[in-house]
Enzyme design. Structure first.
Site, PDB file in Angstrom:
ATOM      1  N   SER A  26       0.810  -1.216   0.000  1.00 42.48           N
ATOM      2  CA  SER A  26       0.000   0.000   0.000  1.00 42.48           C
ATOM      3  C   SER A  26       0.840   1.262   0.000  1.00 42.48           C
ATOM      4  CB  SER A  26      -0.919   0.035   1.221  1.00 42.48           C
ATOM      5  OG  SER A  26      -1.970  -0.875   1.054  1.00 42.48           O
ATOM      6  N   ARG A  84       0.932 -12.825   8.043  1.00 40.69           N
ATOM      7  CA  ARG A  84       0.010 -11.928   7.306  1.00 40.69           C
ATOM      8  C   ARG A  84       0.534 -11.602   5.925  1.00 40.69           C
ATOM      9  NH1 ARG A  84      -4.007  -8.060   8.929  1.00 40.69           N
ATOM     10  NH2 ARG A  84      -4.019  -6.185   7.650  1.00 40.69           N
ATOM     11  N   ASP A  85       1.852 -11.319   5.849  1.00 39.84           N
ATOM     12  CA  ASP A  85       2.450 -11.058   4.530  1.00 39.84           C
ATOM     13  C   ASP A  85       2.953 -12.339   3.882  1.00 39.84           C
ATOM     14  OD1 ASP A  85       3.932  -7.988   5.779  1.00 39.84           O
ATOM     15  OD2 ASP A  85       1.973  -8.381   4.858  1.00 39.84           O
ATOM     16  N   LYS A 100      -1.060  -0.708  14.504  1.00 31.44           N
ATOM     17  CA  LYS A 100      -0.899   0.703  14.107  1.00 31.44           C
ATOM     18  C   LYS A 100      -2.168   1.504  14.414  1.00 31.44           C
ATOM     19  CE  LYS A 100      -2.537   0.271   9.290  1.00 31.44           C
ATOM     20  NZ  LYS A 100      -2.229   0.491   7.869  1.00 31.44           N
ATOM     21  N   ARG A 157       9.923  -0.639   6.966  1.00 34.34           N
ATOM     22  CA  ARG A 157       8.691   0.154   6.810  1.00 34.34           C
ATOM     23  C   ARG A 157       8.241   0.625   8.176  1.00 34.34           C
ATOM     24  NH1 ARG A 157       3.151  -1.676   3.551  1.00 34.34           N
ATOM     25  NH2 ARG A 157       1.670  -0.872   5.078  1.00 34.34           N
ATOM     26  N   ASP A 171       5.159   2.295   9.240  1.00 34.87           N
ATOM     27  CA  ASP A 171       3.795   2.497   9.765  1.00 34.87           C
ATOM     28  C   ASP A 171       3.385   1.516  10.849  1.00 34.87           C
ATOM     29  OD1 ASP A 171       1.415   0.938   7.495  1.00 34.87           O
ATOM     30  OD2 ASP A 171       3.429   0.283   8.048  1.00 34.87           O
ATOM     31  N   ASP A 211      -8.503  -5.526   0.370  1.00 30.18           N
ATOM     32  CA  ASP A 211      -7.177  -5.830   0.926  1.00 30.18           C
ATOM     33  C   ASP A 211      -7.252  -6.200   2.397  1.00 30.18           C
ATOM     34  OD1 ASP A 211      -4.492  -4.206   2.327  1.00 30.18           O
ATOM     35  OD2 ASP A 211      -4.206  -5.805   0.869  1.00 30.18           O
ATOM     36  N   HIS A 263      -2.182  -2.699  -5.462  1.00 28.48           N
ATOM     37  CA  HIS A 263      -1.411  -3.944  -5.570  1.00 28.48           C
ATOM     38  C   HIS A 263      -2.433  -5.068  -5.493  1.00 28.48           C
ATOM     39  CE1 HIS A 263      -2.354  -4.538  -1.380  1.00 28.48           C
ATOM     40  NE2 HIS A 263      -1.996  -3.284  -1.193  1.00 28.48           N
TER      41      HIS A 263
HETATM   42  O1  LIG Z   1       0.537  -3.846   7.132  1.00 24.93           O
HETATM   43  C1  LIG Z   1      -0.255  -4.623   6.601  1.00 24.93           C
HETATM   44  O2  LIG Z   1      -1.479  -4.672   6.810  1.00 24.93           O
HETATM   45  C2  LIG Z   1       0.314  -5.576   5.601  1.00 24.93           C
HETATM   46  O3  LIG Z   1       1.487  -6.144   6.104  1.00 24.93           O
HETATM   47  C3  LIG Z   1       0.669  -4.805   4.354  1.00 24.93           C
HETATM   48  O4  LIG Z   1      -0.498  -4.325   3.807  1.00 24.93           O
HETATM   49  P1  LIG Z   1      -0.554  -2.889   3.124  1.00 24.93           P
HETATM   50  O5  LIG Z   1       0.728  -2.678   2.377  1.00 24.93           O
HETATM   51  O6  LIG Z   1      -1.757  -3.014   2.206  1.00 24.93           O
HETATM   52  O7  LIG Z   1      -0.730  -1.912   4.230  1.00 24.93           O
HETATM   53 MN   LIG Z   2      -2.893  -1.741  -0.273  1.00 28.10          MN
HETATM   54 MN   LIG Z   3      -2.366  -5.027   2.411  1.00 18.88          MN
END
Ligand SMILES: O=C(O)[C@H](O)COP(=O)(O)O
Ligand SMILES: [Mn+2]
Ligand SMILES: [Mn+2]
Length: 511
Positions: free
Chosen positions: A68, A159-160, A197, A261, A263, A396, A438
């Site tokens: 994302s 999750r990923d 988050k 990353r 977030d 998503d 994506h």
């Molecule tokens: O952080 C998440 O939810 C996933 O690991 C990545 O999803 P996103 O890139 O769609 O936020």
């Molecule tokens: Mn996304």
């Molecule tokens: Mn995602």
């Protein structure tokens, strides 16, 4: 006589359907299994193409799934951007990371003080938040500087990557420590706790007290730690691996965050920093890539510049935009699409739809879609709004649960919402550009490292649909070119608004 413009330059709606990827019909493709007459008709009847949203088309390593952040950054920038994961890998490959003066100084200092180095991060090869193989370089650097005590505080994924693969990845971490002759896994916890988050600080606190104070279930192996979870790798409970001995963070230690990353790790990083300060422990903290934390944490690898994108061009043209998303994706239609720029421009309005931050999306696949859709329709009806930018999160976010039935429902809810949004666009004579950031829901299973096919809620490298719904019906619909990427979205949006692409943009208008 010249062919009339297929779209009258004027106001529009840029709609990101998060996780909307394209793949042939299959029994694990939630999008083709779902009943989606509106989306089907959209692609069949209007100018559409497929856009690359992964790998080097957007600024990721070749073959890397999209995400994302980079998706919305490139949609806004109108050009591919070297993403943090790529920049970190390049720094490793060139030797620049190993030679980084700040890293060297910190490791020297830690070794001289007989302190400990604490490596905290997500241990999988999902390459969306982190890459477990980056540990190899960090462990080698620690060994080269004779740091005697190196503790890995492992966060499990699920999750990923396919779920129930945590044990495999922790075994890989153990291999990397053996190769480097440095480091040991000291704690294990699921990303559901460590990478929240949404402000659920009760979850974050469990990760904080685990790594700082050793508050966790003692166990003798990573296998037992992962096996203790009743809800998969994402929810492995806070666990202390006793063979590592006392791995609590002590005064004078060094903490290195290896998620590239920000977030989903920044909430943990901020809370840990506050907790250590509050308990009289002064540590050096550094991160592989730059974090958006309140705490100032120096990064070893700098971000790419993403300025000169859609937000700057809208401001320069004096155009008003309204950004709309629910909390899960709000930063994406504001901060990320603006090029990781928190500036709110004078003609930029933000609408953040909030809901239950701990919602069970399998039980509630509609999420807050109704309120998002209503907000889009409300903004579309305003004559002072040139561009509505919205994200529909369901495909998503529910896709990440790995639950096929719930994701099918999420796709069908999104389809119904599209009908309402298209009607609002017709009522206000707006064009609509709908695009995925994506892939996700189009592939809901994956072969795990042990060869078994398992539910998969992660992203894909599939292209995403990109559709332009014209604001007039009296001209032949143009054909959109093939070979598009997300970098073409901003130039196309600006063209539809009656403006040229920004000078920093390398993408092209698609019609
Ligand atoms: O952080 C998440 O939810 C996933 O690991 C990545 O999803 P996103 O890139 O769609 O936020
Ligand atoms: Mn996304
Ligand atoms: Mn995602």
């Amino acid at each position: 006589m010249s062919t009339p413009e297929p779209v009258l330059a004027g106001p529009g709606i840029l709609l990101v359907l998060d996780g909307w990827g394209h793949a042939d019909a299959a029994d694990d493709n939630a999008l083709t299994l779902a009943n989606t007459p509106v989306l089907d008709d959209l692609v069949a009847r209007h100018p559409s193409t497929l856009a690359e949203a992964s790998g080097d088309a957007v600024g990721l390593l070749p073959g890397t799934v999209g995400n994302s952040e980079i998706g919305h950054m490139v949609i806004g920038a109108g050009r591919p951007l070297p993403y943090d994961s790529l920049l970190v890998q390049q720094a490793i490959d060139s030797g620049a990371l190993r030679a980084h003066p700040r890293l060297g100084a910190l490791l020297e200092k830690t070794a001289a003080a007989a302190g400990a180095l604490h490596l905290i991060g997500l241990c999988s090869d999902g390459q969306i938040h982190a890459h477990v193989e980056h540990l190899s370089e960090l462990l080698a650097a620690a060994a080269a500087h004779q740091v005697q005590r190196v503790f890995i505080h492992a966060i499990t994924d699920g999750r990923d990557v396919a779920d129930h693969t945590g044990e495999t990845y922790l075994a890989r971490v153990a291999e990397l420590t053996a190769q480097a002759r440095a480091g040991q896994i000291a704690t294990v916890i699921g990303r559901g706790y460590a990478m929240d988050k949404a402000g659920n600080l009760d979850l974050t606190e469990q990760a904080v007290t685990l790594v700082a104070d050793g508050h966790g279930s003692p166990t003798d192996s990573a296998r037992t730690a992962v096996g203790a979870s009743e809800r998969g790798d994402e929810w492995v409970p806070a666990t202390v691996l006793t063979p590592a001995g006392d791995a609590r963070i002590a005064d004078g230690d060094t903490v290195l965050w290896f998620n590239f990353r920000s977030d989903r790790i920044q909430q943990f990083a901020d809370r840990l920093s506050e907790h250590l300060t509050a308990t009289g422990r002064s540590v050096d903290m550094v991160s592989l890539a730059q974090y958006d934390t309140r705490t100032s944490i120096p990064a070893l690898v700098e971000r790419a510049d993403a300025s000169g994108g859609l937000a700057d061009e809208l401001a320069a043209a004096g155009l008003r935009s309204v950004r709309i998303a629910e909390a899960e994706k709000f930063e994406h239609v504001t901060y990320y699409i603006n090029g990781r720029d928190a500036t709110v421009r004078s003609k930029e309005e933000h609408v953040r739809i909030t809901g239950d931050a701990k919602a069970d999306y399998v039980a509630r696949p509609r999420m807050n879609l109704d309120r998002v859709t209503a907000a889009v329709a409300e903004a579309a009806a305003r004559t002072d709004v040139d561009l509505v930018i919205a994200n529909l999160a369901n495909i998503d976010v529910v896709g990440h649960t790995g639950n096929l039935a719930a994701t099918v429902t999420a796709c069908e809810a999104t389809d119904a919402a599209m009908e309402q949004i298209l009607q609002a666009a017709r009522d206000s004579r707006r064009w609509v550009l709908a695009v995925g950031d994506h892939g996700n829901a189009e592939r809901m299973t994956k072969r795990a490292p042990d060869g078994t096919v398992r539910p998969y809620g992660g992203h894909t490298t599939n292209p995403v649909p990109l559709v332009v719904v014209p604001n007039r019906s009296d001209t032949p619909a143009p054909v959109l070119p093939v070979g598009a990427t997300l970098a073409d979205v901003a130039p196309t949006v600006l063209h539809l608004l009656g403006h040229k692409p920004g000078s920093a943009m390398t993408g092209r208008p698609l019609l």
